[in-house]
Design a protein around this motif. Structure first.
Motif, PDB file in Angstrom:
ATOM      1  N   UNK A 211       0.811  -1.253   0.067  1.00 43.32           N
ATOM      2  CA  UNK A 211       0.092   0.121  -0.091  1.00 43.32           C
ATOM      3  C   UNK A 211       0.817   1.284  -0.026  1.00 43.32           C
ATOM      4  N   UNK A 212       0.671   2.001  -0.934  1.00 43.29           N
ATOM      5  CA  UNK A 212       1.494   3.302  -1.254  1.00 43.29           C
ATOM      6  C   UNK A 212       1.580   4.090   0.153  1.00 43.29           C
ATOM      7  N   UNK A 213       0.361   4.368   0.567  1.00 45.87           N
ATOM      8  CA  UNK A 213       0.358   5.137   1.809  1.00 45.87           C
ATOM      9  C   UNK A 213       0.938   4.605   2.834  1.00 45.87           C
ATOM     10  N   UNK A 214       0.799   3.381   3.003  1.00 43.90           N
ATOM     11  CA  UNK A 214       1.406   2.796   4.081  1.00 43.90           C
ATOM     12  C   UNK A 214       3.162   2.720   4.130  1.00 43.90           C
ATOM     13  N   UNK A 215       3.488   2.751   2.896  1.00 40.33           N
ATOM     14  CA  UNK A 215       4.921   2.846   2.653  1.00 40.33           C
ATOM     15  C   UNK A 215       5.319   4.434   2.999  1.00 40.33           C
ATOM     16  N   UNK A 216       4.615   5.317   2.556  1.00 41.82           N
ATOM     17  CA  UNK A 216       4.837   6.527   2.993  1.00 41.82           C
ATOM     18  C   UNK A 216       4.855   7.015   4.363  1.00 41.82           C
ATOM     19  N   UNK A 217       4.037   6.340   4.954  1.00 42.67           N
ATOM     20  CA  UNK A 217       4.019   6.548   6.610  1.00 42.67           C
ATOM     21  C   UNK A 217       5.357   5.788   7.105  1.00 42.67           C
ATOM     22  N   UNK A 218       5.714   4.924   6.512  1.00 40.16           N
ATOM     23  CA  UNK A 218       6.988   3.978   7.074  1.00 40.16           C
ATOM     24  C   UNK A 218       8.042   4.936   6.824  1.00 40.16           C
ATOM     25  N   UNK A 219       8.199   5.646   5.549  1.00 39.62           N
ATOM     26  CA  UNK A 219       9.153   6.446   5.316  1.00 39.62           C
ATOM     27  C   UNK A 219       9.214   7.587   6.126  1.00 39.62           C
ATOM     28  N   UNK A 220       8.218   8.068   6.550  1.00 41.58           N
ATOM     29  CA  UNK A 220       8.273   9.235   7.597  1.00 41.58           C
ATOM     30  C   UNK A 220       8.969   8.664   8.871  1.00 41.58           C
ATOM     31  N   UNK A 221       8.311   7.621   9.231  1.00 40.93           N
ATOM     32  CA  UNK A 221       8.953   6.910  10.690  1.00 40.93           C
ATOM     33  C   UNK A 221      10.366   6.787  10.579  1.00 40.93           C
ATOM     34  N   UNK A 222      11.008   6.216   9.264  1.00 42.87           N
ATOM     35  CA  UNK A 222      12.282   5.957   9.190  1.00 42.87           C
ATOM     36  C   UNK A 222      13.132   7.179   9.197  1.00 42.87           C
ATOM     37  N   UNK A 223      12.652   8.202   8.809  1.00 44.62           N
ATOM     38  CA  UNK A 223      13.249   9.614   8.562  1.00 44.62           C
ATOM     39  C   UNK A 223      13.454  10.067   9.905  1.00 44.62           C
ATOM     40  N   UNK A 224      12.232  10.054  10.839  1.00 41.27           N
ATOM     41  CA  UNK A 224      12.233  10.618  12.046  1.00 41.27           C
ATOM     42  C   UNK A 224      13.141  10.011  13.083  1.00 41.27           C
ATOM     43  N   UNK A 225      12.803   8.199  13.199  1.00 39.93           N
ATOM     44  CA  UNK A 225      13.420   7.406  14.222  1.00 39.93           C
ATOM     45  C   UNK A 225      14.301   6.701  13.806  1.00 39.93           C
ATOM     46  N   UNK A 226      14.851   6.494  12.401  1.00 43.06           N
ATOM     47  CA  UNK A 226      15.562   5.794  11.828  1.00 43.06           C
ATOM     48  C   UNK A 226      15.083   4.255  11.593  1.00 43.06           C
ATOM     49  N   UNK A 227      15.961   3.464  11.183  1.00 45.96           N
ATOM     50  CA  UNK A 227      15.454   1.821  10.747  1.00 45.96           C
ATOM     51  C   UNK A 227      15.570   1.296  12.132  1.00 45.96           C
ATOM     52  N   UNK A 228      14.642   0.671  12.688  1.00 45.86           N
ATOM     53  CA  UNK A 228      14.704  -0.069  14.125  1.00 45.86           C
ATOM     54  C   UNK A 228      15.024  -1.428  13.858  1.00 45.86           C
ATOM     55  N   UNK A 229      15.121  -2.004  12.542  1.00 41.88           N
ATOM     56  CA  UNK A 229      15.190  -3.513  12.391  1.00 41.88           C
ATOM     57  C   UNK A 229      15.700  -3.782  11.200  1.00 41.88           C
ATOM     58  N   UNK A 230      17.071  -3.907  11.073  1.00 35.41           N
ATOM     59  CA  UNK A 230      17.765  -4.338   9.939  1.00 35.41           C
ATOM     60  C   UNK A 230      17.000  -5.180   8.851  1.00 35.41           C
ATOM     61  N   UNK A 231      16.820  -4.807   7.736  1.00 33.94           N
ATOM     62  CA  UNK A 231      16.228  -5.855   6.512  1.00 33.94           C
ATOM     63  C   UNK A 231      17.059  -7.005   6.527  1.00 33.94           C
ATOM     64  N   UNK A 232      16.648  -8.274   5.972  1.00 30.97           N
ATOM     65  CA  UNK A 232      17.596  -9.452   5.726  1.00 30.97           C
ATOM     66  C   UNK A 232      17.591  -9.630   4.279  1.00 30.97           C
ATOM     67  N   UNK A 233      18.880 -10.024   3.806  1.00 28.36           N
ATOM     68  CA  UNK A 233      19.299 -10.054   2.392  1.00 28.36           C
ATOM     69  C   UNK A 233      20.130 -11.286   2.399  1.00 28.36           C
ATOM     70  N   UNK A 234      19.743 -11.745   1.160  1.00 29.88           N
ATOM     71  CA  UNK A 234      20.753 -13.108   1.131  1.00 29.88           C
ATOM     72  C   UNK A 234      21.620 -12.729  -0.424  1.00 29.88           C
ATOM     73  N   UNK A 235      23.128 -12.881  -0.462  1.00 31.92           N
ATOM     74  CA  UNK A 235      23.898 -12.577  -1.509  1.00 31.92           C
ATOM     75  C   UNK A 235      23.977 -13.489  -2.617  1.00 31.92           C
ATOM     76  N   UNK A 236      23.760 -13.159  -3.777  1.00 27.80           N
ATOM     77  CA  UNK A 236      23.832 -14.204  -4.651  1.00 27.80           C
ATOM     78  C   UNK A 236      24.860 -13.509  -6.008  1.00 27.80           C
ATOM     79  N   UNK A 237      25.874 -13.966  -6.057  1.00 28.61           N
ATOM     80  CA  UNK A 237      26.918 -13.446  -6.948  1.00 28.61           C
ATOM     81  C   UNK A 237      27.371 -12.117  -6.668  1.00 28.61           C
TER      82      UNK A 237
END
Lengths: 359, 272
Positions: A59-85
């Protein structure tokens, strides 16, 4: 000097060997853990979405809200990725945070590197669990993911899954054996298998149903509940599914809107869809509750029923015939078919006019 | 099926490394596998055991591991060609003393042999590395290129003592080299076993359970026979010199074990 010659020589000289073996094993384990621990700053540009992401609703709106939160309070929880190549990372968990980061034009993001689950089945299952554990995956995504997960066992086809589940659930309900299934939800794996095998032995389950239920139980899901609440969402109209995924339409609202079928609103398919989309937009824009949505849908249905009675008793049978004729796509027909149709309709029209003159 | 690369290691001289290496090469070839036996010992005893004329340095393992680079032309010499197909040797020589220095100075040191094999793969089913009886750069480079390890020992105090220390060194070296996957230790093979000698019997009795405790296999011993020396002097394995000697049978469990390892699902080092 007593004792055998060569007495304790072996045990003496080998004293340190078991210890040094264990020590080496421990060191390796530590090195392995150390290399995997701790989040790194990963370049956002190098991250790609998980091709098998079970969560498809953003949901675009939800992502926008999350972006606000990230900007204000930073990323609380690192994302998880796996490397390939080299320099290529795939999201394992955290697409919403990644999308928000891109909105904010971040260059890098804190990420945990998880081991590459090379087997696509394992990847799908893990990603499904990662999302499911957080309990905010909507029923539509969950339903599709579950169907995919069950089909990937190779024992049943995707389209068969909802039917098999429904049949099994209804049968167990009728024979009052449903509780035996519910008990297994929180049981250990072995017990789940045994419980299902017992039901199969009593001919309360077919082999295919067994496989469907086993996967659901292994994910700690109640099959009956999944059947009633989750699988239904697969039957939603495509436009409603789209609205859930992209416009943030609530699933329960969607079920209400599903009632706006051509039959219920007395319109052709295309018109019914247009009406549905119009009402859906209203629901989304005004953020209507489930109850209000239902009211709105009922109102539309009544309106449709009212207009049909204005037609002065056009019976549904006739309506159906008319609808069928309306549905014909003339451009799809061969010349021979067009000629045949024209002849029939011409004849019918003649009869109708003759009949009308008599009235 | 991948390529099996076996390092024959021990920490004491005279424990039967070259004997085991040459006999295994013969028997595996007889069983239909292609084998290359690489002699990493400056003493170059494979040449003696196989009846090969002494090679010039350019045609030895020293040339393969030269700091000047390797052309890819492995110095292969057929082993007992009149009796068996598919067995070859790359001879060792004094030149390998120089190699020790090379390995210490080269930026890829421990991995040089492994690199050479990767850049210029050999298609043989098995490669056997016969190592000198020290714990130095030459065995290390063999380890870094190996999938399996075999440890011959004499059932005598010095050899057993040496083998215990060898194990400790091995575990440490695995960690230091960060070998992934680690070579797997096939087991210990007691050599020159004379059951008339009390200490032989006693030590063997103690050895088996001890190795079991650390999860290592102890093969049935290869018995002592003077004929081994005679065979060596002729440059042939015992099986060609005196096929009726009962010691010939003693190699069977080893050969079987290696053939099984070859069949293993896990392809550790697939030949490109």
């Amino acid at each position: 000097m007593g004792g055998k010659i060569g007495g304790n020589l072996v045990s003496n000289v080998f004293q340190n060997v078991p210890y040094s073996k264990e020590l080496a094993e421990v060191k390796e384990k530590v090195a392995e853990l150390e290399s995997k621990q701790g989040a790194l700053e990963v370049l956002v540009a190098q991250i790609e979405p998980n091709p098998d992401q079970p969560r498809k609703t953003f949901n675009e709106e939800s992502i926008a809200l999350l972006a606000c939160s990230l900007e204000q309070d930073g990323l609380q929880h690192p994302i998880s990725v796996f490397a390939r190549g080299k320099g290529k990372y795939f999201l394992f968990d955290g697409e919403r945070r990644w999308r928000a980061a891109r909105l904010l034009k971040w260059h890098s993001i804190q990420a945990l590197i998880v081991p590459d689950p090379k087997d696509p089945r394992a990847l799908h299952r893990k990603a499904l669990l990662a999302n499911h554990h957080r309990e905010n995956m909507n029923p539509l995504d969950l339903a599709e993911a579950l169907v995919k997960e069950i089909a990937s066992t190779g024992k049943v086809g995707e389209s068969e899954v909802p039917v098999l589940l429904n049949t099994a659930a209804k049968r167990l309900l009728r024979s009052k054996q449903l509780s035996r299934l519910t008990e297994l939800v929180a049981a250990p794996c072995q017990q789940q298998e045994e419980g299902l095998q017992a039901l199969q032995a009593e001919e309360l389950l077919t082999e295919e149903e067994y496989h469907v239920l086993l996967v659901l139980l292994s994910l700690q899901l109640n099959p009956h509940s999944v059947n009633t609440n989750i699988m239904q969402s697969l039957r939603l109209y495509a436009d409603l599914k789209k609205a859930i995924r992209e416009k943030g339409l609530g699933v329960h609202q969607a079920f209400a809107l599903q009632q706006l079928s051509p039959k219920n609103v007395n319109l052709g398919e295309k018109e019914a869809q247009k009406l549905r989309q119009r009402i859906t937009t209203t629901v989304i824009d005004q953020k209507l509750s489930v109850a209000d949505t239902r009211k709105l849908v009922s109102a539309e249905k009544e309106k449709a029923a009212a207009t049909s009675s204005n037609d002065d008793g056009v019976r549904s049978h006739t309506k159906a015939t008319i609808a069928k004729i309306e549905k014909i796509v003339v451009s799809d027909l061969e010349t021979s078919e067009l000629l045949a149709l024209e002849a029939t309709l011409a004849q019918k029209l003649k009869e109708i006019r003759a009949n009308l003159r008599e009235h | 099926m991948g390529q099996l690369r076996l390092t024959i290691l021990s920490n004491a001289g005279g424990s039967g490394k070259t004997t085991v290496a040459t006999h295994l090469s013969y028997l595996l070839a007889k069983a239909g596998c292609s084998v290359v036996l690489m002699d990493l010992d400056p003493q170059g005893s494979v040449s003696l055991f196989a009846g090969l004329p002494r090679a010039s340095v350019e045609h030895t393992m020293a040339a393969v591991l030269s700091s000047k680079g390797f052309s890819g032309k492995w110095p292969l010499v057929p082993l007992w060609p009149d009796h068996v197909n598919g067995a070859y040797a790359c001879q060792g020589e004094l030149g390998l003393v120089e190699t020790i220095t090379t390995l210490s100075q080269h930026k890829r040191g421990a991995y040089l042999l492994s690199d050479r094999l990767e850049d210029h793969p050999l298609s043989s089913d098995v490669i056997i590395f016969d190592c000198p009886a020290t714990l130095g750069p030459l065995p290390v480079s063999a380890l870094a290129a190996s999938t399996h390890i075999l440890i011959p020992i004499q059932v005598e105090p010095k050899s057993i003592d040496g083998s215990a220390k060898l194990l400790e060194w091995l575990f440490q070296t695995f960690v230091e080299l960060r070998l992934q996957p680690k070579p797997s230790i096939i087991g210990f093979v007691p050599n020159q076993f004379d059951r008339r000698v009390a200490i032989h019997r006693n030590l063997l009795d103690q050895l088996k359970p001890m190795l079991e405790k650390i999860g290592m296999r102890c093969f049935a011993p290869i018995r002592y026979s003077t004929e081994f020396k005679n065979a060596t002097s002729q440059g042939v394995p015992l099986h060609l010199f005196r096929p009726t000697n009962p010691a010939c049978r003693d190699f069977q469990p080893l050969v079987k074990s290696i053939k099984e390892a070859l069949k293993d699902e896990e392809t550790l080092w697939a030949v490109k």
